[in-house]
Motif scaffolding. Sequence first.
Motif, PDB file in Angstrom:
ATOM      1  N   VAL A   1       0.850  -1.200   0.000  1.00  0.00           N
ATOM      2  CA  VAL A   1       0.000   0.000   0.000  1.00  0.00           C
ATOM      3  C   VAL A   1       0.883   1.246   0.000  1.00  0.00           C
ATOM      4  O   VAL A   1       0.710   2.160  -0.821  1.00  0.00           O
ATOM      5  CB  VAL A   1      -0.936   0.029   1.239  1.00  0.00           C
TER       6      VAL A   1
ATOM      7  N   TYR B   1       1.081   4.062  -3.028  1.00  0.00           N
ATOM      8  CA  TYR B   1       0.641   5.459  -2.845  1.00  0.00           C
ATOM      9  C   TYR B   1       1.811   6.440  -2.812  1.00  0.00           C
ATOM     10  O   TYR B   1       1.613   7.637  -3.046  1.00  0.00           O
ATOM     11  CB  TYR B   1      -0.337   5.561  -1.670  1.00  0.00           C
TER      12      TYR B   1
ATOM     13  N   VAL C   1      -7.218   9.316   4.554  1.00  0.00           N
ATOM     14  CA  VAL C   1      -7.527  10.676   4.070  1.00  0.00           C
ATOM     15  C   VAL C   1      -6.754  11.023   2.798  1.00  0.00           C
ATOM     16  O   VAL C   1      -7.135  11.916   2.049  1.00  0.00           O
ATOM     17  CB  VAL C   1      -7.248  11.694   5.205  1.00  0.00           C
TER      18      VAL C   1
ATOM     19  N   VAL D   1      -1.721   5.824   6.064  1.00  0.00           N
ATOM     20  CA  VAL D   1      -0.414   5.171   6.253  1.00  0.00           C
ATOM     21  C   VAL D   1       0.639   5.682   5.297  1.00  0.00           C
ATOM     22  O   VAL D   1       1.806   5.360   5.454  1.00  0.00           O
ATOM     23  CB  VAL D   1      -0.455   3.627   6.064  1.00  0.00           C
ATOM     24  N   SER D   2       0.233   6.428   4.295  1.00  0.00           N
ATOM     25  CA  SER D   2       1.212   6.865   3.296  1.00  0.00           C
ATOM     26  C   SER D   2       1.761   8.241   3.655  1.00  0.00           C
ATOM     27  O   SER D   2       1.041   9.240   3.582  1.00  0.00           O
ATOM     28  CB  SER D   2       0.553   6.907   1.907  1.00  0.00           C
TER      29      SER D   2
ATOM     30  N   MET E   1      -1.166   6.825  10.567  1.00  0.00           N
ATOM     31  CA  MET E   1      -1.741   5.794  11.436  1.00  0.00           C
ATOM     32  C   MET E   1      -2.348   4.689  10.578  1.00  0.00           C
ATOM     33  O   MET E   1      -2.803   4.947   9.462  1.00  0.00           O
ATOM     34  CB  MET E   1      -2.841   6.434  12.306  1.00  0.00           C
TER      35      MET E   1
ATOM     36  N   VAL F   1     -11.126   3.448   0.382  1.00  0.00           N
ATOM     37  CA  VAL F   1     -10.076   2.844   1.214  1.00  0.00           C
ATOM     38  C   VAL F   1     -10.359   1.348   1.443  1.00  0.00           C
ATOM     39  O   VAL F   1      -9.427   0.549   1.547  1.00  0.00           O
ATOM     40  CB  VAL F   1      -9.968   3.550   2.589  1.00  0.00           C
TER      41      VAL F   1
ATOM     42  N   VAL G   1      -7.115  -1.176   1.936  1.00  0.00           N
ATOM     43  CA  VAL G   1      -6.592  -1.604   3.237  1.00  0.00           C
ATOM     44  C   VAL G   1      -6.461  -3.146   3.248  1.00  0.00           C
ATOM     45  O   VAL G   1      -7.334  -3.842   2.728  1.00  0.00           O
ATOM     46  CB  VAL G   1      -7.544  -1.076   4.341  1.00  0.00           C
TER      47      VAL G   1
HETATM   48  C1  LIG Z   1      -7.523   5.363  -3.128  1.00  0.00           C
HETATM   49  S1  LIG Z   1      -6.792   6.306  -1.848  1.00  0.00           S
HETATM   50  C2  LIG Z   1      -8.154   7.275  -1.266  1.00  0.00           C
HETATM   51  C3  LIG Z   1      -7.717   8.594  -0.674  1.00  0.00           C
HETATM   52  C4  LIG Z   1      -8.837   9.543  -0.290  1.00  0.00           C
HETATM   53  N1  LIG Z   1      -9.725   8.943   0.681  1.00  0.00           N
HETATM   54  C5  LIG Z   1      -9.590  10.001  -1.496  1.00  0.00           C
HETATM   55  O1  LIG Z   1     -10.824  10.052  -1.463  1.00  0.00           O
HETATM   56  O2  LIG Z   1      -8.962  10.359  -2.483  1.00  0.00           O
HETATM   57  C6  LIG Z   1      -6.598   5.109  -0.561  1.00  0.00           C
HETATM   58  C7  LIG Z   1      -5.850   5.669   0.633  1.00  0.00           C
HETATM   59  O3  LIG Z   1      -5.970   4.724   1.708  1.00  0.00           O
HETATM   60  C8  LIG Z   1      -4.751   4.713   2.400  1.00  0.00           C
HETATM   61  N2  LIG Z   1      -4.647   3.466   3.174  1.00  0.00           N
HETATM   62  C9  LIG Z   1      -4.590   2.206   2.714  1.00  0.00           C
HETATM   63  N3  LIG Z   1      -4.476   1.322   3.718  1.00  0.00           N
HETATM   64  C10 LIG Z   1      -4.474   2.052   4.851  1.00  0.00           C
HETATM   65  C11 LIG Z   1      -4.389   1.711   6.227  1.00  0.00           C
HETATM   66  N4  LIG Z   1      -4.257   0.441   6.638  1.00  0.00           N
HETATM   67  N5  LIG Z   1      -4.425   2.707   7.134  1.00  0.00           N
HETATM   68  C12 LIG Z   1      -4.552   3.995   6.745  1.00  0.00           C
HETATM   69  N6  LIG Z   1      -4.623   4.382   5.447  1.00  0.00           N
HETATM   70  C13 LIG Z   1      -4.598   3.416   4.507  1.00  0.00           C
HETATM   71  C14 LIG Z   1      -3.704   4.831   1.297  1.00  0.00           C
HETATM   72  O4  LIG Z   1      -2.440   5.216   1.780  1.00  0.00           O
HETATM   73  C15 LIG Z   1      -4.366   5.880   0.387  1.00  0.00           C
HETATM   74  O5  LIG Z   1      -3.989   7.183   0.729  1.00  0.00           O
END
Ligand SMILES: C[S@@+](CC[C@H](N)C(=O)[O-])C[C@H]1O[C@@H](n2cnc3c(N)ncnc32)[C@H](O)[C@@H]1O
Length: 239
Positions: free
Chosen positions: A7, A11, A50, A70-71, A96, A116, A120
């Motif tokens: 992930v 990202y 976010v 997380v990114s 986080m 997300v 995730v």
């Molecule tokens: C497709 S993007 C969506 C970003 C934003 N919500 C949007 O509407 O554009 C997915 C996001 O989920 C985050 N992500 C994935 N797994 C995660 C986790 N375990 N904890 C926190 N963030 C996570 C990624 O880093 C990425 O920024």
Amino acid sequence: MMDLSSVRRAYKFYAPIYDLVFGRIVEDGRRRAVSAFPQNPGDKILEIGVGNGRALRYYQKHVEVTGIDVSPEMLKVARERYLNACFPQVRSLLQMDAQALEFPDNSFDGAVAMYVASVVPDPAAMIREMFRVCRPGAPLVVVNHFASPRGVARRVERGLAPFSRRLGFRPDFCLENFVQTVGCEPSRITRVNLGGYWKLLEFSGWEKPFLGGNGSAMPAPAGNNGKGRPPPERLNNGR
Ligand SMILES: C[S@@+](CC[C@H](N)C(=O)[O-])C[C@H]1O[C@@H](n2cnc3c(N)ncnc32)[C@H](O)[C@@H]1O
């Protein structure tokens, strides 16, 4: 299988081009997800994953939004975008893991995960954590693409599924399995974005469940005393 390092890698790659690739095309879902919240003055809202903070502008100025991701690269863009500018609704942007949130139980008046759930590694852990950190009955919103039931789209999604780690999302993410892990039915499902290819799920009026993979709500874990995360072994229960 997605994992946290894939992930982060995906990202890190997307961060500079994210708005170009995933910006306007799914903006309708972001706007509608945020407007699903009542947004009373002082409400604390948690935005899971976010990203670069595209949706933060849609919250009203009198709420307090905490964003987690997380990114570090996506968060850097979000911080540059919001913390230096005048957006009083953006309370904090924290690195986080959505699967193990560092907030006590009942800390928020609502939580949202936009695009997300199919990213995730463990979506069941993510949704359990969303329920845990929100007060009972608070609005929870998930907007995501879910696997198409049939047709060309289904074939394309299945064809792309082996490349999930590289893509940074699972194209064949199943709505039915996800709802079963949540353990309570969404109060509303709305189609959003281009031709309704994405869905917005709203959960409201729920009681405090800690959720099993068998579709049933479990009671709050013993010994948790309403503070902090439930013991990890209960979080893993029933996956
Ligand atoms: C497709 S993007 C969506 C970003 C934003 N919500 C949007 O509407 O554009 C997915 C996001 O989920 C985050 N992500 C994935 N797994 C995660 C986790 N375990 N904890 C926190 N963030 C996570 C990624 O880093 C990425 O920024």
